[in-house]
Design an enzyme around this catalytic site. Structure first.
Site, PDB file in Angstrom:
ATOM      1  N   GLY A 230     120.825  30.258 -19.465  1.00 44.56           N
ATOM      2  CA  GLY A 230     119.923  29.175 -19.374  1.00 44.56           C
ATOM      3  C   GLY A 230     119.922  28.656 -18.168  1.00 44.56           C
ATOM      4  O   GLY A 230     120.787  29.068 -17.074  1.00 44.56           O
ATOM      5  N   SER A 231     119.614  27.473 -17.848  1.00 47.09           N
ATOM      6  CA  SER A 231     119.734  26.866 -16.555  1.00 47.09           C
ATOM      7  C   SER A 231     120.905  26.321 -16.090  1.00 47.09           C
ATOM      8  O   SER A 231     121.739  25.920 -17.334  1.00 47.09           O
ATOM      9  CB  SER A 231     118.633  25.669 -16.484  1.00 47.09           C
ATOM     10  N   THR A 234     121.614  22.873 -18.028  1.00 48.15           N
ATOM     11  CA  THR A 234     122.052  22.746 -19.401  1.00 48.15           C
ATOM     12  C   THR A 234     123.521  23.307 -19.392  1.00 48.15           C
ATOM     13  O   THR A 234     124.309  22.926 -20.362  1.00 48.15           O
ATOM     14  CB  THR A 234     121.058  23.794 -20.265  1.00 48.15           C
ATOM     15  N   GLY A 235     123.839  24.267 -18.702  1.00 45.51           N
ATOM     16  CA  GLY A 235     125.170  24.974 -18.608  1.00 45.51           C
ATOM     17  C   GLY A 235     126.196  23.910 -18.421  1.00 45.51           C
ATOM     18  O   GLY A 235     127.302  23.739 -18.979  1.00 45.51           O
ATOM     19  N   GLU A 252     125.630  32.191 -18.513  1.00 46.09           N
ATOM     20  CA  GLU A 252     124.899  32.828 -17.427  1.00 46.09           C
ATOM     21  C   GLU A 252     123.730  32.059 -17.179  1.00 46.09           C
ATOM     22  O   GLU A 252     122.687  31.715 -17.715  1.00 46.09           O
ATOM     23  CB  GLU A 252     124.422  34.273 -18.317  1.00 46.09           C
ATOM     24  N   CYS A 286     116.585  35.716 -13.907  1.00 51.02           N
ATOM     25  CA  CYS A 286     117.576  34.946 -13.373  1.00 51.02           C
ATOM     26  C   CYS A 286     118.146  35.685 -12.007  1.00 51.02           C
ATOM     27  O   CYS A 286     118.314  35.004 -11.043  1.00 51.02           O
ATOM     28  CB  CYS A 286     118.615  35.012 -14.307  1.00 51.02           C
TER      29      CYS A 286
HETATM   30  P1  NAD Z   1     117.392  26.188 -20.535  1.00 43.98           P
HETATM   31  O1  NAD Z   1     118.493  25.754 -20.114  1.00 43.98           O
HETATM   32  O2  NAD Z   1     116.261  25.096 -20.410  1.00 43.98           O
HETATM   33  O3  NAD Z   1     117.460  26.370 -21.960  1.00 43.98           O
HETATM   34  C1  NAD Z   1     117.974  27.318 -22.291  1.00 43.98           C
HETATM   35  C2  NAD Z   1     118.401  27.392 -23.839  1.00 43.98           C
HETATM   36  O4  NAD Z   1     119.221  26.069 -23.910  1.00 43.98           O
HETATM   37  C3  NAD Z   1     117.193  27.077 -24.923  1.00 43.98           C
HETATM   38  O5  NAD Z   1     117.388  27.626 -26.056  1.00 43.98           O
HETATM   39  C4  NAD Z   1     117.183  25.511 -25.115  1.00 43.98           C
HETATM   40  O6  NAD Z   1     116.673  24.963 -26.392  1.00 43.98           O
HETATM   41  C5  NAD Z   1     118.642  25.193 -25.022  1.00 43.98           C
HETATM   42  N1  NAD Z   1     119.269  23.783 -24.655  1.00 43.98           N
HETATM   43  C6  NAD Z   1     118.538  23.019 -23.756  1.00 43.98           C
HETATM   44  N2  NAD Z   1     119.225  21.833 -23.780  1.00 43.98           N
HETATM   45  C7  NAD Z   1     120.586  22.312 -24.339  1.00 43.98           C
HETATM   46  C8  NAD Z   1     121.777  21.440 -24.680  1.00 43.98           C
HETATM   47  N3  NAD Z   1     121.580  20.344 -24.027  1.00 43.98           N
HETATM   48  N4  NAD Z   1     122.486  21.998 -25.236  1.00 43.98           N
HETATM   49  C9  NAD Z   1     122.480  23.114 -25.760  1.00 43.98           C
HETATM   50  N5  NAD Z   1     121.493  23.966 -25.816  1.00 43.98           N
HETATM   51  C10 NAD Z   1     120.463  23.322 -25.058  1.00 43.98           C
HETATM   52  O7  NAD Z   1     116.739  27.149 -19.813  1.00 43.98           O
HETATM   53  P2  NAD Z   1     115.402  27.666 -19.740  1.00 43.98           P
HETATM   54  O8  NAD Z   1     114.243  27.078 -19.158  1.00 43.98           O
HETATM   55  O9  NAD Z   1     115.024  28.425 -20.958  1.00 43.98           O
HETATM   56  O10 NAD Z   1     115.711  29.391 -18.835  1.00 43.98           O
HETATM   57  C11 NAD Z   1     115.540  29.455 -17.658  1.00 43.98           C
HETATM   58  C12 NAD Z   1     116.750  29.322 -16.909  1.00 43.98           C
HETATM   59  O11 NAD Z   1     117.665  30.315 -17.487  1.00 43.98           O
HETATM   60  C13 NAD Z   1     116.669  29.684 -15.455  1.00 43.98           C
HETATM   61  O12 NAD Z   1     117.507  28.807 -14.589  1.00 43.98           O
HETATM   62  C14 NAD Z   1     117.160  31.070 -15.379  1.00 43.98           C
HETATM   63  O13 NAD Z   1     117.610  31.643 -13.994  1.00 43.98           O
HETATM   64  C15 NAD Z   1     118.232  31.023 -16.245  1.00 43.98           C
HETATM   65  N6  NAD Z   1     118.521  32.446 -16.663  1.00 43.98           N
HETATM   66  C16 NAD Z   1     119.789  33.014 -16.461  1.00 43.98           C
HETATM   67  C17 NAD Z   1     120.177  34.262 -16.713  1.00 43.98           C
HETATM   68  C18 NAD Z   1     121.706  34.888 -16.622  1.00 43.98           C
HETATM   69  O14 NAD Z   1     121.907  35.906 -17.187  1.00 43.98           O
HETATM   70  N7  NAD Z   1     122.234  34.341 -15.663  1.00 43.98           N
HETATM   71  C19 NAD Z   1     119.262  34.952 -17.473  1.00 43.98           C
HETATM   72  C20 NAD Z   1     118.047  34.693 -17.848  1.00 43.98           C
HETATM   73  C21 NAD Z   1     117.801  33.124 -17.322  1.00 43.98           C
END
Ligand code: NAD
Length: 480
Positions: A230-231, A234-235, A252, A286
């Site tokens: 994810g983002s 959030t990471g 990731e 990503c």
């Molecule tokens: P996001 O971080 O908003 O959400 C990802 C997941 O995390 C969702 O399931 C969400 O419900 C959960 N989440 C949100 N807040 C949380 C918290 N505080 N604690 C735990 N879980 C939580 O990301 P998104 O908008 O769904 O995805 C887009 C991002 O993901 C982009 O930045 C993209 O580059 C990245 N991404 C990275 C990869 C990689 O392999 N590096 C692959 C795909 C997407």
């Protein structure tokens, strides 16, 4: 497409979670929208904290006997899962297109790719490594499973991301709780329904819910590791929250990948590949190409060839014939991409090319090529995650490398050149987990993938990705 699928998607779907080998709903539900129509087409359970606790308890109960099975046995279970999903690929792909927006053929490709990567994990070896074996001593390193692990996924490749975590987690001997994105939970929950009878109860649990559910998972003392995609924002939250019981984390995260075009390329020849690198999956990749650096004297030729290619691409509903690109997946992201474009225009950038989108509802953003935006502009500095590409001119390779590396991200990067040795020499100067030459991105089940800097921690794919789901334990025997 089987008629049952067509019937199911016509009415509102209602998918169930998989907890402790049983399919279940929840007291509360979430609506899932089709991004091409902006209409709700499914309701899914909104997992309560009590239900998450049940899933974790089930995963912990199942762990002991699951972890004592051989790696080969666990790989055989994953093999059964692969066959079951493959046998239902049209149905799962239809749900994936409905919730994610990508064209149906691309949804099928995503699922096939996910299964291909799962098969790769089925061929890997996790045997102990012998470090010393002498008359007096034997020292070996064992890759032991961690316990119940949590997997949290983003919305751009829902099935690929979930299965990229499920397969290595369980093959390494863990049990798993998977949480898809609240924007795209439907196809993943359907996979859970399809595989419910394959794994012993509690080995694979799939729960749906909002960000709160993710926070409960990352703070949960019963979970030993979080694998997250994810983002970056959030990471960072996850890393803090995981500190409570020192969970292992694989993160990731996002990227703002650079591509550097060298001056020996033929702009016409590379246009199709550059287009795919930047605009696949509607730019929601990503490790997609997000900043294109080109020699100043070639900027017009490269932009014109890219635009010529882009003009032929049909954007629309993923179910319509001939459509090659769908909508942005959700309204938040749609607004963000439009904001970045408005900001670029206010900063004096040139919207060099903009494609057609269907009129009416749907989060459609036209394919857009931007010129004249320099570092310091949001569209260059931030990850757009949409079908927009800034082209930035450079006067020397030094300047190109400096601009490419001037980012907090470090996921992927590419160099495009005819002279491969020269391109390679530039590529290895780029600060990214993966450096590609004449392609972007390029992944495989045997190739490690991960980000450096703020693009993440740890590896997915390859035997290194499998080992991320283990603890290294040493056995050191003194022989008498
Ligand atoms: P996001 O971080 O908003 O959400 C990802 C997941 O995390 C969702 O399931 C969400 O419900 C959960 N989440 C949100 N807040 C949380 C918290 N505080 N604690 C735990 N879980 C939580 O990301 P998104 O908008 O769904 O995805 C887009 C991002 O993901 C982009 O930045 C993209 O580059 C990245 N991404 C990275 C990869 C990689 O392999 N590096 C692959 C795909 C997407």
């Amino acid at each position: 497409m089987p008629s049952t699928v067509a019937k199911k998607t016509a009415a509102t779907l209602s998918q169930r979670m998989l907890i402790d080998g049983k399919l279940c709903g929840a007291t509360k539900t979430l609506e899932v929208l089709d991004p091409a129509t902006e209409k709700s087409f499914a309701t899914v359970p909104d997992c309560s904290e009590v239900q998450l606790n049940e899933a974790v308890a089930a995963a912990k109960r199942a762990f002991d006997s699951w972890s004592r099975r051989s790696v080969k046995e666990r790989q055989d279970f994953v093999g059964l899962m692969i066959e079951r999903v493959r046998g239902n690929i049209d149905e799962v792909a239809t749900l994936l297109t409905r919730e994610q927006g990508k064209p149906l053929a691309k949804a099928v490709s995503e699922i096939n790719a996910a299964l291909f990567f799962c098969s790769g994990y089925c061929d890997m070896d996790l045997s102990p490594e012998i470090i010393r074996n002498t008359e007096n001593q034997r020292v070996e390193m064992r890759y032991s499973p961690i316990g119940a692990v949590g997997a949290i996924a983003a919305w751009n490749y829902p099935i690929l991301l979930s299965l990229w975590k499920l397969a290595p987690a369980v093959i390494a001997g863990n049990t798993v709780i998977i949480k898809p994105s609240p924007y795209t939970p439907v196809a993943t929950l359907r996979v859970g329904e399809l595989i419910a009878d394959i794994f012993p109860a509690g080995v694979v649990n799939i729960v749906s819910g909002g960000d709160e559910l993710g926070r409960w998972m990352t703070a949960h003392d019963g979970i030993g590791k979080i694998s997250f995609t994810g983002s970056a924002a959030t990471g960072k939250h996850i890393m803090r929250s995981a500190a409570g019981n020192l969970k292992r984390v694989t993160l990731e995260l996002g990227g703002n990948d650079a591509g550097i075009v060298l001056d020996d390329v033929d702009p016409e020849k590379i246009a199709a590949d550059l287009f795919d690198a930047a605009f696949s999956n509607c730019g929601q990749v990503c490790a997609g190409l997000k900043r294109l650096f080109v020699p100043a004297h070639m900027e017009e030729a490269i932009a014109a060839n890219l635009a010529k290619f882009a003009a032929k691409v049909k954007v629309g509903s993923g179910f319509d014939d001939g459509v090659q690109m769908g909508p942005i997946q959700n309204v938040k992201q749609f607004n963000r991409v439009n904001d970045l474009l408005s900001d670029a225009k206010s900063a004096g950038a040139d919207i060099y090319f903009q494609g057609q989108v269907p009129q009416g509802p749907g989060y459609f953003v036209p394919i857009t090529i931007v010129r004249g935006a320099r570092p310091g502009t949001r569209i260059v500095d931030e990850e757009p995650f949409g079908p927009v590409l800034p082209i930035i001119s450079y006067r020397s390779e030094e300047e190109a490398v400096a601009m490419a590396n001037d980012t907090t991200f470090g996921l992927g990067a590419s160099v495009w050149g005819k002279d491969i040795d020269r391109a390679e020499a530039v590529a290895v100067r780029l600060d990214a987990g993966s450096r590609w030459v004449n392609q972007h991105p390029a992944m495989g089940p045997d190739i490690p993938f991960g980000g450096i800097k703020e693009s993440g921690i740890g590896i997915e794919c390859s035997v290194h990705g499998l080992k991320e789901f283990t603890n290294v334990q040493v056995l050191n025997v003194k022989r008498n």
